[in-house]
Design a protein around this motif. Structure first.
Motif, short mmCIF file in Angstrom:
data_model
loop_
_atom_site.label_atom_id
_atom_site.label_comp_id
_atom_site.label_asym_id
_atom_site.label_seq_id
_atom_site.Cartn_x
_atom_site.Cartn_y
_atom_site.Cartn_z
N LYS A 232 0.85 -1.24 -0.01
CA LYS A 232 -0.16 0.09 -0.08
C LYS A 232 0.90 1.35 -0.02
CE LYS A 232 -4.01 2.20 2.35
NZ LYS A 232 -5.07 1.85 3.45
N VAL A 233 1.99 1.16 0.53
CA VAL A 233 2.91 2.42 0.59
C VAL A 233 3.28 2.85 -0.68
CG1 VAL A 233 5.13 1.14 1.06
CG2 VAL A 233 4.77 3.49 2.04
N ARG A 234 3.28 2.05 -1.76
CA ARG A 234 3.70 2.23 -3.10
C ARG A 234 2.45 2.76 -3.95
NH1 ARG A 234 8.93 3.27 -2.11
NH2 ARG A 234 10.11 1.17 -1.50
N ASN A 235 1.27 2.53 -3.55
CA ASN A 235 0.05 2.91 -4.41
C ASN A 235 0.03 4.59 -4.86
OD1 ASN A 235 -0.89 0.33 -4.34
ND2 ASN A 235 -2.34 0.62 -2.65
N PRO A 236 0.41 5.41 -4.17
CA PRO A 236 0.38 6.82 -4.62
C PRO A 236 1.34 6.96 -5.72
CG PRO A 236 0.33 7.05 -2.01
CD PRO A 236 0.57 5.38 -2.65
N ALA A 237 2.69 6.35 -5.70
CA ALA A 237 3.41 6.34 -6.52
C ALA A 237 3.18 5.74 -7.83
CB ALA A 237 4.91 5.98 -6.05
N ALA A 238 2.59 4.50 -7.62
CA ALA A 238 1.76 3.67 -8.84
C ALA A 238 0.93 4.63 -9.43
CB ALA A 238 1.49 2.59 -8.46
N ALA A 239 0.06 5.06 -8.86
CA ALA A 239 -1.16 6.00 -9.54
C ALA A 239 -0.55 7.29 -10.35
CB ALA A 239 -1.92 6.37 -8.53
N GLN A 240 0.39 7.73 -9.77
CA GLN A 240 1.06 9.03 -10.50
C GLN A 240 1.89 8.51 -11.55
OE1 GLN A 240 2.50 12.09 -7.48
NE2 GLN A 240 2.57 10.41 -6.34
N ALA A 241 2.49 7.47 -11.64
CA ALA A 241 3.21 7.00 -12.66
C ALA A 241 2.32 6.59 -13.78
CB ALA A 241 4.17 5.69 -12.26
N MET A 242 1.10 5.82 -13.34
CA MET A 242 0.17 5.58 -14.67
C MET A 242 -0.48 6.85 -15.08
SD MET A 242 -2.90 2.90 -14.41
CE MET A 242 -4.20 3.03 -15.75
N ILE A 243 -0.81 7.96 -14.31
CA ILE A 243 -1.14 9.31 -14.87
C ILE A 243 -0.28 9.83 -15.85
CG2 ILE A 243 -1.77 11.49 -14.05
CD1 ILE A 243 -3.11 10.44 -11.57
N ALA A 244 1.07 9.87 -15.41
CA ALA A 244 1.88 10.16 -16.53
C ALA A 244 1.96 9.63 -17.84
CB ALA A 244 3.33 10.45 -15.64
N LYS A 245 2.01 8.41 -17.73
CA LYS A 245 1.97 7.49 -18.90
C LYS A 245 0.75 7.89 -19.82
CE LYS A 245 4.81 3.42 -17.66
NZ LYS A 245 5.82 3.70 -18.90
N LEU A 246 -0.43 7.95 -19.28
CA LEU A 246 -1.61 8.30 -19.87
C LEU A 246 -1.56 9.70 -20.20
CD1 LEU A 246 -4.34 6.70 -17.40
CD2 LEU A 246 -3.81 5.77 -19.69
N ALA A 247 -1.04 10.60 -19.95
CA ALA A 247 -0.59 11.92 -20.34
C ALA A 247 0.00 12.05 -21.93
CB ALA A 247 0.00 12.83 -19.41
#
Length: 247
Positions: A232-247
């Motif tokens: 769970k500690v990594r979930n914010p980083a995962a979400a931000q990384a995916m948002i960056a890829k989708l951009a």
């Protein structure tokens, strides 16, 4: 074909291990939601699963997040953790009338999560779906169903969900059935395999994979994808990384 908007986020926003890893050291808890909402595009509210919230609380949350942000709201366990789902009208209404519509246009889907022991019963589930209204206080509602028993791999269940325009949650979990069936005009995914030894929770190839899946789901309509559980500690980083890829 028109495409929907893809929103990516996490479950909740108050987790001690995110302090110093996602939230800056010393950030006041009262500012956590605004900080998270500036970096993510959706958050799944979990507190509503355990108990009711005040209308003023929902209104405050709505004012804290930017335009375009959406909350998913996890429905009350008293409505879903019962032997006969169709008997839950009072619990469903209590949940829907507690003030969730104070979120206004920040309201995303409602997540109805069922126990892993709950088996598919067509008549009972049809009765439950009939309890879920398309609107509340004039605000359109979108319903997502997270089923966690293999008996739901059934075309009869898919047909019921499709008739109700309810999305079947795509749950990327080794324990529960992973159903990718388009039954609504939006999609809902819960990604649960974040790894502690990866700074972004998922490696680059995995993030490419889920970004591609999200783009595919977007051909059906809006997409809501949440990094939940796992490391769970990594979930914010995962979400931000995916948002960056989708951009």
């Amino acid at each position: 074909m028109a495409k929907g908007t893809i929103r990516v986020g996490i479950g909740g926003w108050d987790f001690d291990e995110w302090r110093g890893t996602f939230y800056p050291a010393g950030l006041a808890k009262a500012r956590q939601l605004s900080f998270a909402a500036e970096r993510l595009t959706s958050i799944e509210i979990n507190a509503t699963y355990y108990g009711s919230q005040k209308p003023a609380t929902f209104a405050s949350w709505a004012k804290t997040v930017p335009d375009g942000f959406r909350f998913a709201v996890k429905a009350s366990r008293f409505a879903t953790n019962r032997k006969i789902l169709a008997d839950g009208a009072e619990s469903v209404q209590r949940f829907l009338t507690q003030g969730i519509t104070e979120l206004g246009d920040r309201l995303g889907p409602i997540l109805w999560q069922f126990m892993a022991t709950k088996k598919f019963d067509a008549d009972d589930f049809a009765g439950f779906l009939a309890l879920l209204p398309p609107t509340q206080d004039g605000l359109p509602l979108r319903h997502a169903l997270e089923v966690r028993h293999e008996s739901f791999r059934d075309s009869a269940f898919y047909a019921l969900a499709r008739a109700a325009n309810a999305a079947i949650v795509f749950a990327d979990d080794d324990t529960f059935p992973c159903i990718d069936e388009g039954t609504a005009d939006f999609s809902y995914a819960r990604l649960q395999h974040a790894q502690a030894d990866c700074p972004t929770g998922y490696d680059d190839a995995a993030l490419d994979h889920w970004s591609a899946r999200a783009r595919d789901w977007a051909t059906r309509g809006d997409v809501f994808a949440y990094f939940i559980s796992g490391a769970k500690v990594r979930n914010p980083a995962a979400a931000q990384a995916m948002i960056a890829k989708l951009a």
